[in-house]
Structures are given as structure tokens and as C-alpha cells.
Design an enzyme around this catalytic site. Structure first.
Site, PDB file in Angstrom:
ATOM      1  CE  LYS A  79      -0.520  -0.257   5.000  1.00 28.39           C
ATOM      2  NZ  LYS A  79      -0.138  -1.667   5.202  1.00 28.39           N
ATOM      3  CE  LYS A 106      -4.849  -0.846   4.671  1.00 30.52           C
ATOM      4  NZ  LYS A 106      -5.383  -1.373   5.955  1.00 30.52           N
TER       5      LYS A 106
END
Lengths: 424, 424
Positions: free
Chosen positions: A102, A202
Site C-alpha cells: 500500500k 489506502k
């Protein structure tokens, strides 16, 4: 068909990916027509015993990145470098890549995707957000006919677990974090989770895909949960709210709004019921309306589900020598909505002298700052001669809310402003 | 690239698909690189005024099915015939097809998919189940690395609305159906929904894909909601349950279990919180754990979201002359678990004479039939001299539960067995 795979990293996720590829190779081939061949695995410590054949292991990244027989590099090292460098080298070498990273995808995703487009290879990253919950594919494929209007999500399992323990057991932040650490839901240094960095990474990935724009993690307004006071869970319950670390993205008037902060979520809202270390993402599209996706947001097995799913989807593109996904485009310089211009409802708790005039003073300030009060609770405080006042407001500009909060804190009759939350 | 599309049907969904294709053509082309060209639309009544250019309309299906310039046929007529025939003719003519037709896909999906595989064309049917909720793609792509263990779902919005009104307003079935009809959530003849046919069609599609097996709608055990008694909502609440029309599929011991019936769902279960006309599907996979997908399960716009999403995904395959999806295989003759061998918990409500010995008699029967009692509530009944008894059981075989139910109903002291529900 065969797909020759090199794996970078054999940690929690990597071990599960390797186990599924090796242990279920025939069953997967029978079901999908794809023979996943694990050719090489990069590990840090070659001497450590592992459940996979030692001849597959290597300590040298070039054994994978420079091996022309390897078609796909799966990056499961995590962290920014050297993972980003490895991914770039793999793409430049004409290899497809699958990653669960991520940090790299949030900071460098658009660059890697554009580079991959130029090299005619694919970058799959379903595992980078929300474990095995199908999020990236939902935006890239299923909802592609929609204008995405809003994303409201619980993207960090650790903070959700911690807030759930604080709400359920009435314990404080430090104690709840310690519990999360013993339960394996929090790192020894929990900062990445509790300060909201993980959720911001995210959210920036999801917002980039949803809006077709480069949304950098630094663009995300971010507050963590360290200041969440156990007292507010009681008021939240009374008012019909749960406290969650909310990740929110929208595009009001064409400007992108991205923020991560604790928020009061109405009990009937689907995000309010997300328990434990789960993640949930509510997406609003102009055609589809609201869609909610929910599941385990992390962990070796759920993340491996996404990684191996990506590999199998990729294999079907490779088989035909063609890549099916929509080429992603990112506005390099999207307009961002400054936090001061964000509109939201708010919750404000303060302790004031229990004497006439306080309410009038607070009410005047709210009115002068353009904030309309939606509800008010007054209770005796633990401190003698004072009262606890809890206000919720109608939607108002952040600038007005913050100005009101500061001016109220400065009133002679107000001892402290104990809490300020936005309300979804 | 251009994709030449023929549309069969211009009802609620067709009108939304046409509107998005025509009204947003340039925006879609810019975002996705695909120019969706609506070439022809089959309608029943050419004279009826519509919002799209009249030269696109035709009353003759062969104008679409036999036009070699049309690459994709979108079938939005609904019902079994002639929709199935049109789809087959389109596939045989080498055209890709996109359909929202649950009846055809439930009854003939494996045949059409195998025919399409032989002709090297694609069948997309995301819109056939759950409107715009990404279900088919989740099974086909995202969770493909998993063994699917269980599907527990609310697949019919009408019955969910009706049960919600019965629970919330305390009204009876007929009144709630009438309300649903005025609100546009139920057909004039509600049988397809309230008798569970609609949910059974959808479940058979999901189970077929999840388990790679031909699961025919007739294989689905099916009970509707006509017999749901308002009284049980009160007991449900007391015991911590909601009553939902549950669609459930699993594969215990390798045999496929598929059933649709009203069920008691624990209040903390994600399916319990599905309100109004929404759908939700909880999928359990061996890697991913539990994933929940939730949204509007029907309606023109959500369904159009899925149809246009399918078209755009298909376009990217067509562009490269290659089709990316996993070729689906279906066990033609899977083993099914007979209902008698299904294990579930149960809820039984009965009215009995308020005299000694009743509990002992009922308890003996349960024990003899291998059913263990989990909880019991006894209350005064509205009928003098009688008491209402509500039992919940631990998991037991359906055969044992039904035998116990029949024997209890035959006891002299038992006036009626008022309700029997399975508990998820």
C-alpha cells in the site's frame, strides 16, 4: 497454460501465497486452466527453515528480476524501498507485477501504472487495500460505468479493534492498544495504524482509482485516534452513534475531498456495525447507488486470496497475449478541497461552569460562525460546580466549526473543550 | 476502440442502459478508451414515444441477431422465452452477449456458457443477480483462489421490504405486500418474490459459479414468506433475531446444499441489518474468510451499472481479440444434499394447555429425535388456559426436526404448532 512466478518476500502473506501455489497447484490448474509455477522466492535469511523446497529460495533479488523465464513478479516485502525499486526494475524488464504494497502504490502507484502501460505489462494490486475484499477490481471493472460520488470506509482494522474495545470494555486508549498488541492486531509501534497513516495510504489509492486522479497520501487530511476519550463512547451511545476511524473521499463541485479522522457514525449506518479488525467500504456511484464491501482487511490468508486471484486473472490475459484491464489514467494535478471548506456535521463536548449565561454565550458563537445546533445534552460533570455539555450540529463549514470551537474554548465560563468529532 | 451494440428490450433497465450509452458516450470513451455505439434497439411497440432516436428502434429481432456489424447483443427482455432463444442465436452468430436475465441464466446458464466457449465468444451476466453489486465477477475473478465454503444471502428485495414492514409496523403479510406494491417494490402478482422463486433463481446461479457445478433452480429447496406470522417478530426480537428470507448454499462433505426459506438471523449477523429492498451476500472462502457484498439488488439504474460495466470489460477483451475470463466448467451431475440431511438450528413456537407434563412430553420428543434444546420461553397465550412456548434448538438434522415437529403437533396437550423456522 503455465505462469512462471517469482516471489519477493516470504513473510505472513508470502508464506500463504507460496503454500497455496505449491500445495494446491493441481486443483487450481484443474479449476482455472492455469498452472501457477513458483520459480524463485527472495528471502532475507536463507538459513531459516521454511516449508518450501530450499532450491526455490534465494537471497539475491536479481535472481528473480533478471531471470527472463519469470513472467510475473509478486512483491510482498512491504515498505517503500527497496520494494518500489524492485517493482520498477521488474516492469522495465517487461515483467508483470502483483503487489500487496500500500505504501508504494499510494506514493508511486500512478507512476508504476503509467510505466507499465508504456511497457505493455500489467500491475495488479488488489491486495494493497482491504486484504481479500474485492475493492480495486470493483472500481476498475464493475463500477466503471459510474461516476463515483463518495467513498466512506473503515480501512484500518487495528484502530477499529482498539475503538471497539474502548467502546465495549470502557477502557482507555493505552490499555486497548496493549490488548490489541497481545491479540496480534497491533504492532509494537502502533503509530502507522493509530495515527491514521495506514488508512490514509489506502484511501489515497482508492481515491486515485475512483476519481482517475493522482491523490497522494500527503493530500489526505489525517487525524488519528490517540485523543479519543472513553467518555465520548457513552455520549455516542446515548446519541445513537459509534466512534470509528473514518476514511472519506468525495468530489463536491469537482474538487477532491480526502480525509481520515475519528468520526461519529450513526448506529444505523452500515459502517457503524463493522466490528473487530474488519474493514468495510461504502461506495456511492451515480448509477449503482450505494454498495458496501466488507471483510477481513488484513492477514496472511485474506491477502493471499487477493494475490493469487490477481495471478490467475493475469494468467488469462497472458495466455492470449493481451491485457484486458482498462488502462488507468490519472489527472496529474487534481483540484483538492481545502479542509477549511469541507462541510460536515460535528459533535462538541465541553465542561463549563454551571451558571446562567453559558448556553447563551455558546449559542451566540455557533450562530456567528454559521453553525446551526442539531442537539444538546447537559449533564452534571464529575467536577463540582461544572456541567458537561454535548452539542451536535447540522452540516457546517470546517472553518466555521473550528472558529467556533476555539472561541468557545476561550469563554471564561468554559473550563475545557473536551472533544470535537466530525459526524458522518 | 468502438463496440457495436444491439439492445433487446427497452424497459426499466434497457432505458437506463440506452441513456448511459447515448448520453455519456463521450465521457465514457474518454475515461475508458471505449466508444460504446448503440446500433439498434428491439422494442415491442414502435409507436410508443421514447427518449432515443427512432431510427435506432426496430420491432424485428433479426435486425439485431442477423446484423454482422453488431458485435455484442445485450438482452434485457427478461423471462425465459424468447430471451433464451435470442441469446442462443446471438452466440451461434458469433456475437458476445450481456444479459440481466436470471431465469435464463439459472435454467440454461451452463449450456449458454459452454456454447459460448465453443464459439469463442463471451457471456456476461453480472446484472442477473443483485443489480449492481459485483457478485459474478467476485466469484469468477476475485475469489477464484478460494474454495468457496458457504454463501448466506438476502437475494430478494421485495420480501426483505415486506418482512421489514411486518417487523417494524407490526402489520400482517397481506397488508405489507399491499404497501410494497404501492411503493413499487412488489409486482401485482407477487408470487415470484414471496414464494421464493426469484431468490432460488439467483441462488442457483451463484451456487453454480461458486461450486463449478450445474445447480438447477429446481434443486433449490424453497419456502416462501406467506406463512410468516407477525407474532414471531416479537419473539424474534426478544431472542435477538431478525426474520429474513435466507438464501443459503454450502457444500458439506462434498454434497451441495441449496435452500431458500424464511430464517431467524441473529441480530449481530451482517445479514440481519439488511434493510428495505437491499440485497446482501456473505461469502465464506477458505482463504479470504468472510466477505460481505451489499447494495440495491434491483432497479433500472443499479442494474444498468452492471450491464454497462460488463460492456466495458468486454470491450477491452474484444479490442485485443482475446477473452480474459476464466473458462467456466460445471460438473454436470453434482451430488446434492437432501433436505432431510441438512443440519440447522431451529425455532419452534407452539400453543399448549397450561398444565403439568407438557414440557416433559415435548422435551422427550425432542430428545428422542436427536434434537437438543438451546432456549425456551413460556408466556401466557391470548387463548385462556393455554400457554405459548417458544423453543430454539442446537444444530440438528432436518429429518429429526421435522419428525419432532410432527410428533409435538400430535400431542394431546398441544393445540397448535404455530411456527417453525430454521436459524442461521
Amino acid at each position: 497454460m503455465e505462469l512462471q512466478v517469482g516471489l519477493l518476500g516470504l513473510g505472513t502473506v508470502g508464506a500463504q501465497v507460496a503454500e497455496r501455489m505449491l500445495g494446491r497447484r493441481e486443483a487450481i490448474a484443474e479449476r482455472t486452466g492455469v498452472d501457477l509455477r513458483l520459480r524463485r522466492v527472495l528471502v532475507r535469511d536463507l538459513a531459516r527453515p521454511r516449508g518450501i523446497p530450499t532450491e526455490l529460495l534465494t537471497g539475491r533479488p536479481e535472481d528473480i528480476l533478471d531471470d527472463p523465464s519469470i513472467q510475473v513478479v509478486v512483491e510482498l516485502i512491504g515498505g517503500e524501498e527497496p520494494a518500489r525499486d524492485y517493482l520498477e526494475r521488474a516492469i522495465r524488464a517487461g515483467k508483470h507485477v502483483v503487489t500487496a504494497n500500500k505504501v508504494v502504490m499510494a506514493k508511486h502507484g500512478p507512476d508504476l501504472l503509467e510505466l507499465a502501460g508504456a511497457r505493455d505489462v500489467e500491475v495488479y494490486f488488489e491486495a494493497a487495500v482491504g486484504g481479500g475484499i474485492p475493492l480495486i477490481s470493483t472500481f476498475k471493472v464493475d463500477l466503471i460505468a459510474n461516476d463515483i460520488e463518495q467513498i466512506a470506509a473503515v480501512l484500518n482494522g487495528t484502530t477499529n479493534y482498539v475503538l471497539g474495545r474502548m467502546a465495549g470494555a470502557g477502557i482507555g486508549f493505552q490499555e486497548a492498544v496493549a490488548e490489541a498488541q497481545s491479540a496480534g492486531f497491533a504492532e509494537a509501534d502502533p503509530s502507522s495504524d493509530v495515527d491514521g497513516f495506514d488508512a490514509a495510504y489506502k484511501l489515497s489509492i482508492l481515491a486515485s482509482i475512483a476519481f482517475g486522479a493522482r491523490v497522494h497520501p500527503d493530500d489526505v487530511y489525517r487525524e488519528g485516534i490517540r485523543e479519543v476519550d472513553p467518555l465520548d463512547f457513552r455520549y455516542a451511545r446515548e446519541l445513537g452513534y459509534e466512534i470509528k476511524l473514518l476514511a472519506y473521499a468525495a468530489r463536491p463541485g469537482g474538487r477532491i475531498e480526502v480525509r481520515v479522522h475519528p468520526a461519529m457514525v450513526p448506529s444505523h449506518h452500515p459502517l457503524a456495525t463493522v466490528e473487530g479488525a474488519n474493514n468495510a467500504v461504502q461506495i456511492t456511484g451515480d448509477l449503482v447507488g450505494e454498495v458496501l464491501l466488507w471483510g477481513q482487511g488484513a492477514g496472511g490468508r485474506p491477502t493471499a486470496s487477493a494475490v493469487v486471484g490477481d495471478l490467475l486473472d493475469l494468467a488469462h490475459s497472458v495466455r492470449k497475449g493481451a491485457f484486458n484491464r482498462v488502462a488507468m489514467r490519472f489527472d496529474p494535478n487534481p483540484a483538492l478541497l481545502p479542509m477549511a471548506e469541507v462541510r460536515s456535521r460535528a459533535y462538541l463536548r465541553l465542561r463549563a461552569l454551571d451558571e446562567p449565561g453559558v448556553l447563551a454565550a455558546v449559542g451566540s458563537i455557533f450562530a456567528e460562525e454559521g453553525v446551526s445546533i442539531a442537539s444538546m445534552i447537559q449533564k452534571d460533570s464529575v467536577e463540582e460546580g461544572t456541567a458537561e455539555l454535548v452539542f451536535t450540529t447540522h452540516p457546517a463549514l470546517e472553518a466555521g466549526l473550528q472558529a467556533a470551537r476555539a472561541r468557545i474554548a476561550g469563554l471564561d465560563q468554559v473550563k475545557t473543550v473536551g472533544a470535537f468529532y466530525r459526524v458522518i
